[in-house]
Design a protein around this motif. Structure first.
Motif, PDB file in Angstrom:
ATOM      1  N   TYR A  41       1.825   7.478   3.415  1.00  0.00           N
ATOM      2  CA  TYR A  41       0.665   8.075   3.820  1.00  0.00           C
ATOM      3  C   TYR A  41       0.081   7.865   5.137  1.00  0.00           C
ATOM      4  N   THR A  42      -1.388   7.897   4.249  1.00  0.00           N
ATOM      5  CA  THR A  42      -2.140   7.845   5.759  1.00  0.00           C
ATOM      6  C   THR A  42      -3.230   7.617   5.745  1.00  0.00           C
ATOM      7  N   GLU A  43      -4.525   7.716   6.995  1.00  0.00           N
ATOM      8  CA  GLU A  43      -5.136   6.349   7.233  1.00  0.00           C
ATOM      9  C   GLU A  43      -6.546   6.489   6.940  1.00  0.00           C
ATOM     10  N   ARG A  44      -7.236   7.614   6.579  1.00  0.00           N
ATOM     11  CA  ARG A  44      -8.769   7.481   6.205  1.00  0.00           C
ATOM     12  C   ARG A  44      -8.472   8.383   4.634  1.00  0.00           C
ATOM     13  N   ASP A  45      -9.515   8.352   4.347  1.00  0.00           N
ATOM     14  CA  ASP A  45      -9.748   8.645   2.363  1.00  0.00           C
ATOM     15  C   ASP A  45     -10.136  10.459   2.510  1.00  0.00           C
ATOM     16  N   SER A  46     -10.080  11.078   3.665  1.00  0.00           N
ATOM     17  CA  SER A  46     -10.883  12.227   3.780  1.00  0.00           C
ATOM     18  C   SER A  46      -9.448  12.828   4.422  1.00  0.00           C
ATOM     19  N   VAL A  75       4.213  17.823   5.576  1.00  0.00           N
ATOM     20  CA  VAL A  75       3.361  18.043   5.619  1.00  0.00           C
ATOM     21  C   VAL A  75       2.829  18.611   7.475  1.00  0.00           C
ATOM     22  N   LEU A  76       3.442  18.204   8.303  1.00  0.00           N
ATOM     23  CA  LEU A  76       3.705  18.526   9.461  1.00  0.00           C
ATOM     24  C   LEU A  76       3.183  20.085  10.251  1.00  0.00           C
ATOM     25  N   HIS A  77       4.055  20.794   8.946  1.00  0.00           N
ATOM     26  CA  HIS A  77       3.988  22.319   8.903  1.00  0.00           C
ATOM     27  C   HIS A  77       2.526  22.943   8.092  1.00  0.00           C
ATOM     28  N   LEU A  78       2.459  22.045   6.730  1.00  0.00           N
ATOM     29  CA  LEU A  78       1.163  22.327   6.609  1.00  0.00           C
ATOM     30  C   LEU A  78      -0.678  22.306   6.470  1.00  0.00           C
ATOM     31  N   THR A  79      -0.918  20.628   7.797  1.00  0.00           N
ATOM     32  CA  THR A  79      -1.845  20.397   7.160  1.00  0.00           C
ATOM     33  C   THR A  79      -1.983  20.920   9.204  1.00  0.00           C
ATOM     34  N   ARG A  80      -3.796  20.546   8.996  1.00  0.00           N
ATOM     35  CA  ARG A  80      -4.668  20.661   9.856  1.00  0.00           C
ATOM     36  C   ARG A  80      -4.131  19.596  10.860  1.00  0.00           C
ATOM     37  N   GLU A  81      -4.900  19.672  12.289  1.00  0.00           N
ATOM     38  CA  GLU A  81      -4.586  18.197  13.497  1.00  0.00           C
ATOM     39  C   GLU A  81      -5.009  17.404  12.884  1.00  0.00           C
ATOM     40  N   GLU A  82      -6.151  16.924  12.270  1.00  0.00           N
ATOM     41  CA  GLU A  82      -6.255  15.232  12.184  1.00  0.00           C
ATOM     42  C   GLU A  82      -5.398  14.792  11.664  1.00  0.00           C
ATOM     43  N   VAL A  83      -4.717  15.767  10.844  1.00  0.00           N
ATOM     44  CA  VAL A  83      -3.659  14.987   9.592  1.00  0.00           C
ATOM     45  C   VAL A  83      -2.738  14.157   9.908  1.00  0.00           C
ATOM     46  N   PRO A  84      -0.944  15.287  10.673  1.00  0.00           N
ATOM     47  CA  PRO A  84      -0.201  14.836  11.602  1.00  0.00           C
ATOM     48  C   PRO A  84       0.331  13.366  11.722  1.00  0.00           C
ATOM     49  N   HIS A  85      -0.658  13.504  13.143  1.00  0.00           N
ATOM     50  CA  HIS A  85       0.150  11.968  13.853  1.00  0.00           C
ATOM     51  C   HIS A  85      -0.052  10.201  12.608  1.00  0.00           C
ATOM     52  N   SER A  86      -0.879  11.090  12.071  1.00  0.00           N
ATOM     53  CA  SER A  86      -1.518   9.258  11.025  1.00  0.00           C
ATOM     54  C   SER A  86      -0.617   9.370   9.368  1.00  0.00           C
ATOM     55  N   VAL A 105      -3.754   6.029   1.039  1.00  0.00           N
ATOM     56  CA  VAL A 105      -3.913   5.220   2.066  1.00  0.00           C
ATOM     57  C   VAL A 105      -4.328   3.685   2.725  1.00  0.00           C
ATOM     58  N   LYS A 106      -3.485   3.308   3.506  1.00  0.00           N
ATOM     59  CA  LYS A 106      -3.560   2.632   4.107  1.00  0.00           C
ATOM     60  C   LYS A 106      -4.312   2.657   5.968  1.00  0.00           C
ATOM     61  N   LYS A 107      -5.142   2.216   5.921  1.00  0.00           N
ATOM     62  CA  LYS A 107      -6.243   1.588   7.041  1.00  0.00           C
ATOM     63  C   LYS A 107      -5.781   1.573   8.641  1.00  0.00           C
ATOM     64  N   ASP A 108      -5.695   2.636   9.237  1.00  0.00           N
ATOM     65  CA  ASP A 108      -5.564   2.679  10.671  1.00  0.00           C
ATOM     66  C   ASP A 108      -4.130   1.832  10.687  1.00  0.00           C
ATOM     67  N   TRP A 109      -3.141   1.928  10.158  1.00  0.00           N
ATOM     68  CA  TRP A 109      -1.522   1.760  10.234  1.00  0.00           C
ATOM     69  C   TRP A 109      -1.029   1.639  11.300  1.00  0.00           C
ATOM     70  N   ARG A 110      -1.016   2.468  11.752  1.00  0.00           N
ATOM     71  CA  ARG A 110      -0.585   2.865  13.677  1.00  0.00           C
ATOM     72  C   ARG A 110      -0.497   1.905  14.835  1.00  0.00           C
ATOM     73  N   ASN A 111      -1.687   1.305  14.321  1.00  0.00           N
ATOM     74  CA  ASN A 111      -2.396  -0.623  15.234  1.00  0.00           C
ATOM     75  C   ASN A 111      -1.211  -1.431  14.308  1.00  0.00           C
ATOM     76  N   GLU A 112      -1.343  -1.440  13.403  1.00  0.00           N
ATOM     77  CA  GLU A 112      -0.816  -2.557  12.266  1.00  0.00           C
ATOM     78  C   GLU A 112       0.831  -2.788  12.527  1.00  0.00           C
ATOM     79  N   GLU A 113       1.281  -3.719  12.875  1.00  0.00           N
ATOM     80  CA  GLU A 113       2.679  -4.479  14.230  1.00  0.00           C
ATOM     81  C   GLU A 113       3.251  -4.699  12.981  1.00  0.00           C
ATOM     82  N   PHE A 114       3.227  -4.715  11.315  1.00  0.00           N
ATOM     83  CA  PHE A 114       4.275  -4.854  10.570  1.00  0.00           C
ATOM     84  C   PHE A 114       3.516  -4.054   9.510  1.00  0.00           C
ATOM     85  N   LEU A 115       3.263  -3.021   9.194  1.00  0.00           N
ATOM     86  CA  LEU A 115       3.249  -1.631   9.054  1.00  0.00           C
ATOM     87  C   LEU A 115       3.960  -1.134   9.258  1.00  0.00           C
TER      88      LEU A 115
END
Length: 300
Positions: free
Chosen positions: A235-240, A200-211, A280-290
């Motif tokens: 899993y990613t954070e946004r529908d886009s 995924v990291l190799h094939l996607t653009r900047e706005e996707v990898p960290h999410s 999609v799991k919205k804003d998972w990077r800031n959710e402790e349980f996720l």
């Protein structure tokens, strides 16, 4: 066993993208950590094991130390700092081609507090003129004292055997913690998830990898067959972002699956059926349980 057999734990520390995973994979002799040209590729402490007649080195490849911008970022930096307290030796990797930077000063502020020996490992020497190396090394030596300074190229394998010999000299006499043929203590399911994330990291653009997080939900061998069915969710954070990951008519997801399946088959030595889904799991990077659910918190 020879009384001189040495063993211990070694942390790999450095700015994101200085080659920590590349170095560990090279020394271990097999891919146990994913590699990407995007920062913050490594999110979990990955133990790679190198065993020889002289000793056993257990590497912790930590997330790159950086100034965090999210709860996930804070967890990653804390993971890296905790690793420094658990080891016999620290390898501080720098990128010779990038030169001295503020990120390195930030890391050295953490390292100065340690009683653990620290090596300065100057990576990517194949990308710079030799005349630039000594002045660069002096810049770092002026900031703190290092037990050893070792210039290498992790990608080309230059001077890595010298580095291994020096590491063993600094490790205590000790037992063999892992069997000689074991190269990591992570379960296969974790490595499979990491290989998918790498693609995924190799094939996607900047706005996707960290999410992106990958969870392997099941791995089962088919009855009366050598095929292993692997079901995984990206899993990613946004529908886009979900739309980008799937691609036009599923083209990108299919490419991720094809590339990942080839590497997983090499890892497991068997044929794979890889079933990939994107959710999609919205804003998972800031959710402790996720963060816990996705394997970024082990609370040990």
């Amino acid at each position: 066993m020879d009384a001189e057999f040495r063993s211990g734990f070694v942390a790999l520390i450095g700015r994101p993208n200085v080659g920590k995973s590349t170095l560990m994979n090279h020394i271990v002799g097999q891919k146990v950590a994913i590699m990407s040209d995007k920062p913050q590729t490594t999110r979990n402490k990955i133990r790679g094991v190198h065993t020889s007649d002289k000793g056993q080195i257990i590497f912790l490849d930590t997330p790159g130390i950086h100034k965090p911008h999210s709860r996930l970022g804070e967890v990653l930096v804390q993971t890296a700092k905790n690793a420094l307290e658990e080891v016999d030796l620290v390898l501080f990797l720098i990128d010779a081609s990038e030169g001295y930077g503020g990120g390195d000063r930030f890391i050295m502020d953490q390292l100065r507090e340690l009683t653990t020996p620290v090596f300065l490992v100057v990576n990517k020497i194949d990308q710079v003129h030799p005349d630039r190396l000594l002045p660069l090394i002096d810049q770092y030596r002026n900031q703190m004292k290092f037990a050893e300074v070792v210039p290498i190229s992790a990608l080309m394998g230059n001077n890595t055997s010298t580095l291994v010999d020096l590491i063993l000299k600094y490790l205590p006499e000790g037992p063999m913690y892992y069997p000689t043929d074991q190269v990591t203590d992570h379960p296969e399911r974790f490595i499979v998830g990491e290989l998918i994330r790498e693609k995924v990291l190799h094939l996607t653009r900047e706005e996707v990898p960290h999410s992106v997080a990958v969870v392997v939900e099941s791995m089962r061998q088919r009855e009366n067959s050598d095929i292993v069915d692997v079901h995984a969710v990206i899993y990613t954070e946004r529908d886009s972002q979900k739309g980008i990951l799937i691609g036009k008519k599923g083209s990108l997801l299919k490419k991720v699956g094809t590339l990942a399946r080839e590497e997983i088959e090499k890892l497991l030595g068997t044929r794979i059926f890889l079933d990939l889904w994107v959710k999609v799991k919205k804003d998972w990077r800031n959710e402790e349980f996720l963060l816990k659910q996705f394997g970024f918190r082990d609370d040990d």
